[in-house]
Write a protein that holds these residues in place. Structure first.
Motif, PDB file in Angstrom:
ATOM      1  N   ASN A 345       0.830  -1.212   0.000  1.00  0.00           N
ATOM      2  CA  ASN A 345       0.000   0.000   0.000  1.00  0.00           C
ATOM      3  C   ASN A 345       0.858   1.253   0.000  1.00  0.00           C
ATOM      4  OD1 ASN A 345      -3.256  -0.165   1.222  1.00  0.00           O
ATOM      5  ND2 ASN A 345      -2.126  -1.979   0.661  1.00  0.00           N
ATOM      6  N   ILE A 349       1.097   4.044  -2.960  1.00  0.00           N
ATOM      7  CA  ILE A 349       0.648   5.408  -2.657  1.00  0.00           C
ATOM      8  C   ILE A 349       1.762   6.414  -2.935  1.00  0.00           C
ATOM      9  CG2 ILE A 349      -0.003   6.958  -0.762  1.00  0.00           C
ATOM     10  CD1 ILE A 349      -1.674   4.613   0.340  1.00  0.00           C
ATOM     11  N   HIS A 352       1.786   6.945  -6.493  1.00  0.00           N
ATOM     12  CA  HIS A 352       0.634   7.727  -6.917  1.00  0.00           C
ATOM     13  C   HIS A 352       0.817   9.214  -6.598  1.00  0.00           C
ATOM     14  CE1 HIS A 352      -3.262   6.862  -8.690  1.00  0.00           C
ATOM     15  NE2 HIS A 352      -3.725   7.896  -8.056  1.00  0.00           N
ATOM     16  N   ASN A 383      -5.527   3.890   4.205  1.00  0.00           N
ATOM     17  CA  ASN A 383      -4.181   4.196   3.735  1.00  0.00           C
ATOM     18  C   ASN A 383      -4.135   5.228   2.616  1.00  0.00           C
ATOM     19  OD1 ASN A 383      -3.158   2.389   5.553  1.00  0.00           O
ATOM     20  ND2 ASN A 383      -2.998   0.707   4.107  1.00  0.00           N
ATOM     21  N   PHE A 384      -5.269   5.670   2.147  1.00  0.00           N
ATOM     22  CA  PHE A 384      -5.265   6.617   1.044  1.00  0.00           C
ATOM     23  C   PHE A 384      -5.125   8.038   1.578  1.00  0.00           C
ATOM     24  CE2 PHE A 384      -6.091   3.129  -1.409  1.00  0.00           C
ATOM     25  CZ  PHE A 384      -6.334   3.416  -2.738  1.00  0.00           C
ATOM     26  N   ALA A 388      -2.629  12.440  -2.646  1.00  0.00           N
ATOM     27  CA  ALA A 388      -2.266  11.478  -3.683  1.00  0.00           C
ATOM     28  C   ALA A 388      -3.413  11.182  -4.634  1.00  0.00           C
ATOM     29  CB  ALA A 388      -1.795  10.177  -3.043  1.00  0.00           C
TER      30      ALA A 388
END
Length: 806
Positions: A345, A349, A352, A383-384, A388
């Motif tokens: 992840n 990320i 990203h 986790n986002f 991003a």
């Protein structure tokens, strides 16, 4: 139908094509839908892109980051390398030969590429004796480059299986989008490839929708270009793709508003609960291997394993991917496997963020797709990070739960609901319905999710350029509805009772509002669909959270549901330190606990058997048949509920404690009951149902569990398939009829939530047509005691409440 005027809102990116842009010389895909989606980027039409942007039309190409074989030959370490499982093979001699090829009848008919001998088999492979569960020592087997076979020092009649590395499966065939257009229109010819930099060995292709291709001629097949996916965690790959995207953004600067980037393309297959490859069925009804859509096996390349060890100090273990209880989202993950998930992840990320920052330099929004590993990982929401992700898009295939997942993202990230439909009336896709029925179904079932929390944009997508007039009218009506809804409730917060329900499962906040991608989640998804628009605060908590931190302070009810051994119900994680004692203590001091099917089940019994008051009968036997239950004891919960309900049953259980209030029963088995435990309350339902009555049953049990029965009629209707959504600040009530019948609905509404009092008078009018619901102002008690309104099938009434006096 000719649409002569744009239907567009700047904040929602909504458009309907105009004839001005739907000609073969301009934008060829003549879809009466929202936005210019995945249109071929033809240089000869560049001026039309700029004009469309000036007119307010959003232009969105789809970039597939595909790498030419020549580039990967120069950079062999960057190939996407992952593990595959051989078929099980029973030894007939002491020197057993096992094939390192799998069944060619793969899901989507994708075939294996040669075994990867570039990385040392003795270092990275594993050979399993499935008979005694042993991993063979490397001295007990041999394999040679190019042989696609392995010789094992075997035990006769033992079954063996190999986890071995392979190169990427058969590469993508990418047909030039301009050629796609020509072939779809009956033309052919050798059209030059449309690439950002023809001299580069790794090109970016501007493809049509990845879900499929327009009809191609045999001539076109020979002109397909072959490309591979490289390892997206590699810094070399990231640097190269960023340079390619930069070339693209410079070339199309001023023409493009949003780009969609396709980072990853491959999924891996491992084992089901019976140690068989999990997959689908072919046309003959035979089970075939398939993909683990939500897994992380395709990141298990040697390079990534080394990086993982450097950054975490943990050795990568192939067993995370090959043992039946690990490697698939439906099974409880190993604690170390969660470390691997977080590692992947974080790396994706970070990648990203680089993409987002690059796009921002050119005033272009980066759009990320949820689903099927399209960005290299599935969306673990926690986790986002907002910087991003400019924009998150999800297909709304009539899946209420999936649409709710989309709106679960932070408000700083634009949320795009995409509804896909077939363009031909005879086509079948996902819902098993033709184009018109399919689009209507998807749209109606999406509303439950976005009445709870509204998305920012809507996109309607199809593969075929020919859309019949009736379908085009439907598309226009849907777009207009969305615009109207957004203008009324976009950004508004729906009212929730002060009740906090925490769903307890193995993944906790990492995965919320998601189907988890396989049949093991089918029944459990019925529960989530009922929860989507319940007027409660629905949150998630993991077993690890409770073990390490305790139960959240604001928790009113812990809700655990799911089949035996799944991530939903918990399996081995019920044995984590303090989980059992903390939940028991929580209930004894006034908390609520609700279980469905196999809550706390592990190793043949319920860990919370004393709390639940039940235990399993002999060997566990899940019964998939539907069971009709009858009302048992009179109880506040079952008031207004039907005399009979039908459940798709869970376990066979028996009652251990006499202190149970049976709500619904069948014979002596406790099927639906509640009970008092010290200061707390417990409930149990032995099965699932997608019926509206089950929604009502769950809802009333929640009120009872936290001793807030008085709130149940704050916003209430006795019709099980009519849903209410209230927006307190705006004083708007939505009444949505999800049935196929016209209804005269009785609605009870306690105006105390509007600070109303007994002496006040109120008016209510329909926002759509401005008609007053009442001829004259009505009293406070009229609202509280109930009022009746007529509502048509699938209609959503938007009602405005106005306080006349205080």
């Amino acid at each position: 139908m000719s649409i002569k005027k744009w239907q567009y809102m700047q904040d929602s990116s909504l458009t309907i094509f105009s004839d001005k842009y739907t000609s073969k010389n301009r934008f060829p895909f003549n879809l009466g839908a929202t936005g210019v989606y995945s249109i071929p980027l033809m240089k000869k039409c560049k001026k039309y892109y700029k004009q469309a942007r000036a007119d307010g039309l959003i232009t969105i190409p789809h970039l597939s980051l595909c790498f030419a074989p020549e580039w990967l030959e120069q950079n062999p370490n960057e190939k996407l390398t992952f593990y595959w499982l051989s078929e099980k093979s029973k030894a007939s001699s002491r020197n057993h030969m096992i094939s390192l090829r799998t069944n060619d009848k793969m899901f989507y008919q994708v075939k294996m590429k040669p075994v990867n001998y570039f990385h040392s088999p003795k270092k990275y492979w594993r050979v399993y004796d499935r008979t005694d569960g042993r991993i063979l020592d490397i001295s007990e087997w041999e394999t040679e480059n190019g042989s696609n076979e392995m010789q094992i020092n075997s035990v006769v009649s033992h079954v063996y299986q190999v986890a071995y590395l392979v190169y990427d499966v058969e590469p993508q065939k990418i047909l030039d989008p301009e050629q796609c257009y020509l072939n779809a229109n009956g033309s052919s010819g050798n059209i030059p490839q449309v690439v950002s930099n023809p001299k580069s060995p790794a090109n970016l292709f501007y493809t049509v929708t990845p879900q499929g291709w327009p009809v191609r001629s045999k001539q076109a097949e020979a002109e397909d270009r072959i490309f591979y996916i490289a390892n997206p965690l590699s810094l070399v790959v990231q640097k190269h793709t960023l340079s390619q995207i930069k070339l693209f953004l410079e070339e199309w600067n001023g023409c493009i508003d949003v780009i969609r980037v396709f980072l990853s393309a491959r999924y891996t297959t491992f084992l089901d609960e019976k140690n068989n490859p999990y997959g689908g069925w072919d046309e003959n009804g035979e089970k075939v291997p398939g993909w683990n859509w939500y897994g992380y096996g395709h990141f298990a390349s040697p390079a990534n394993q080394v990086s993982f060890k450097e950054k975490t100090g943990i050795d990568f273990n192939i067993d995370w991917l090959t043992k039946s209880k690990y490697g698939q989202i439906k099974y409880p993950p190993a604690v170390e496997y969660l470390k691997w998930v977080h590692f992947v992840n974080k790396e994706i990320i970070n990648y990203h963020v680089k993409l987002s920052n690059l796009c921002a330099e050119y005033n272009v929004r980066l759009q990320t797709n949820i689903g099927d590993n399209w960005i290299g990982i599935e969306p673990y929401l926690k986790n986002f990070e907002d910087p991003a992700f400019h924009s998150i898009a999800m297909y709304g295939l009539g899946k209420t739960v999936a649409n709710r997942q989309l709106t679960g993202f932070s408000n700083k990230t634009k949320k795009v609901l995409k509804i896909w439909f077939a363009a031909e009336e005879g086509a079948i896709h996902y819902t098993g319905k033709g184009a018109l029925q399919q689009l209507i179904y998807n749209w109606n079932h999406s509303k439950r999710a976005f009445f709870t929390k509204f998305p920012d944009e809507l996109r309607l997508e199809t593969l075929n350029e020919h859309v019949n007039p009736e379908l085009k009218r439907l598309v226009k009506n849907i777009v207009n509805e969305f615009i109207e809804y957004k203008g009324i409730i976009g950004g508004c917060k729906v009212y929730c009772h002060p009740i906090n329900i925490y769903i307890l499962n193995c993944w906790g906040k990492l995965r919320t509002w998601t189907g988890w991608g396989d049949d093991a989640g089918r029944l459990q998804n019925m529960i989530q669909e009922h929860l989507v628009d319940m007027p409660f605060n629905i949150q998630w908590v993991s077993f690890q959270d409770i073990s390490k931190k305790g139960i959240p302070e604001d928790c009113d009810i812990i809700f655990n549901f799911g089949a035996i051994g799944t991530s939903w119900s918990g399996d081995y994680m019920w044995k984590l330190p303090k989980v059992k004692s903390r939940i028991e203590d929580f209930v004894k001091h006034g908390g609520g606990f609700l279980g469905v099917d196999a809550p706390s089940f592990y190793e043949g019994n319920f860990i919370l058997s004393n709390l639940l008051g039940i235990s399993p009968i002999n060997e566990i036997n899940a019964d998939a048949s539907r069971q009709e239950l009858k009302k048992a004891e009179a109880h506040w919960i079952t008031h207004e509920l039907p005399e009979k309900i039908s459940l798709q049953r869970g376990l066979k259980v028996k009652q251990d404690n006499g202190n149970l209030s049976s709500l619904y029963s069948c014979g002596d088995s406790p099927e639906v009951y509640v009970r008092e435990v010290d200061k707390g309350r417990v409930g149990y339902l032995n099965g699932y149902s997608n019926a509206p009555e089950y929604y009502q049953l769950l809802k009333k049990i929640f009120f009872w569990l936290c001793r807030k029965e008085n709130l149940s009629e704050t916003i209430h209707t006795s019709e099980p398939d009519v849903f209410l959504y209230f927006y307190k600040r705006e004083k708007i009530l939505i009444v949505y009829n999800m049935s196929k019948a016209k209804k005269k609905v009785k609605i009870q509404f306690d105006l105390e939530i509007l600070n109303g009092r007994a002496g006040n008078r109120f008016m209510m009018y329909d926002i759509h047509n401005g008609h007053n619901i009442f001829k004259d102002p009505v009293s406070y008690m009229k609202f509280k005691n109930g009022m009746k309104i007529d509502i048509m099938p699938w209609e959503a009434k938007f009602l405005k409440i106005k306080l006349i006096d205080k």
